[in-house]
Design a protein around this motif. Structure first.
Motif, short mmCIF file in Angstrom:
data_model
loop_
_atom_site.label_atom_id
_atom_site.label_comp_id
_atom_site.label_asym_id
_atom_site.label_seq_id
_atom_site.Cartn_x
_atom_site.Cartn_y
_atom_site.Cartn_z
N THR A 5 4.46 -1.23 27.45
CA THR A 5 4.76 -2.58 27.90
C THR A 5 4.00 -2.89 29.19
OG1 THR A 5 6.96 -2.38 26.94
CG2 THR A 5 6.64 -4.12 28.58
N THR A 7 3.49 -4.57 32.69
CA THR A 7 4.38 -5.05 33.76
C THR A 7 3.82 -6.33 34.37
OG1 THR A 7 3.25 -3.92 35.58
CG2 THR A 7 4.91 -2.64 34.36
N THR A 8 4.59 -6.94 35.25
CA THR A 8 4.15 -8.16 35.92
C THR A 8 2.93 -7.90 36.81
OG1 THR A 8 5.71 -7.77 37.72
CG2 THR A 8 6.44 -9.20 35.91
#
Length: 82
Positions: A5, A7-8
């Protein structure tokens, strides 16, 4: 399929299975290559001595000239990019 995933901050954690398969360790550098098909190839840049130990020569093996080594390296690079 193994997924990660984003991340920001634009970071991902490379899954353990992939890290182990590529023999990645803390501090290793990775090369990301975008293919014409829109796929990303992830390749380790760093190698440790023990990963290449014994690949340079074998008993009874004919010594190569610098030109022969350069040609073999260029061929190997071309084969990997194909």
């Amino acid at each position: 399929m193994t997924t990660a995933t984003l991340t920001t901050k634009g970071q991902i954690t490379i899954p353990k299975e992939i890290r182990e398969r590529l023999m990645l360790h803390i501090g290793d550098k990775l090369d990301f290559q975008l293919t014409e098909r829109g796929e990303v190839l992830l390749k380790p840049v760093t190698r440790r001595v023990n990963e290449v130990f014994g690949r340079l020569g074998k008993a009874g093996q004919k010594a190569l000239t610098a030109a022969e080594m350069d040609a073999a390296i260029q061929q190997r690079i071309a084969d990997r990019q194909a």
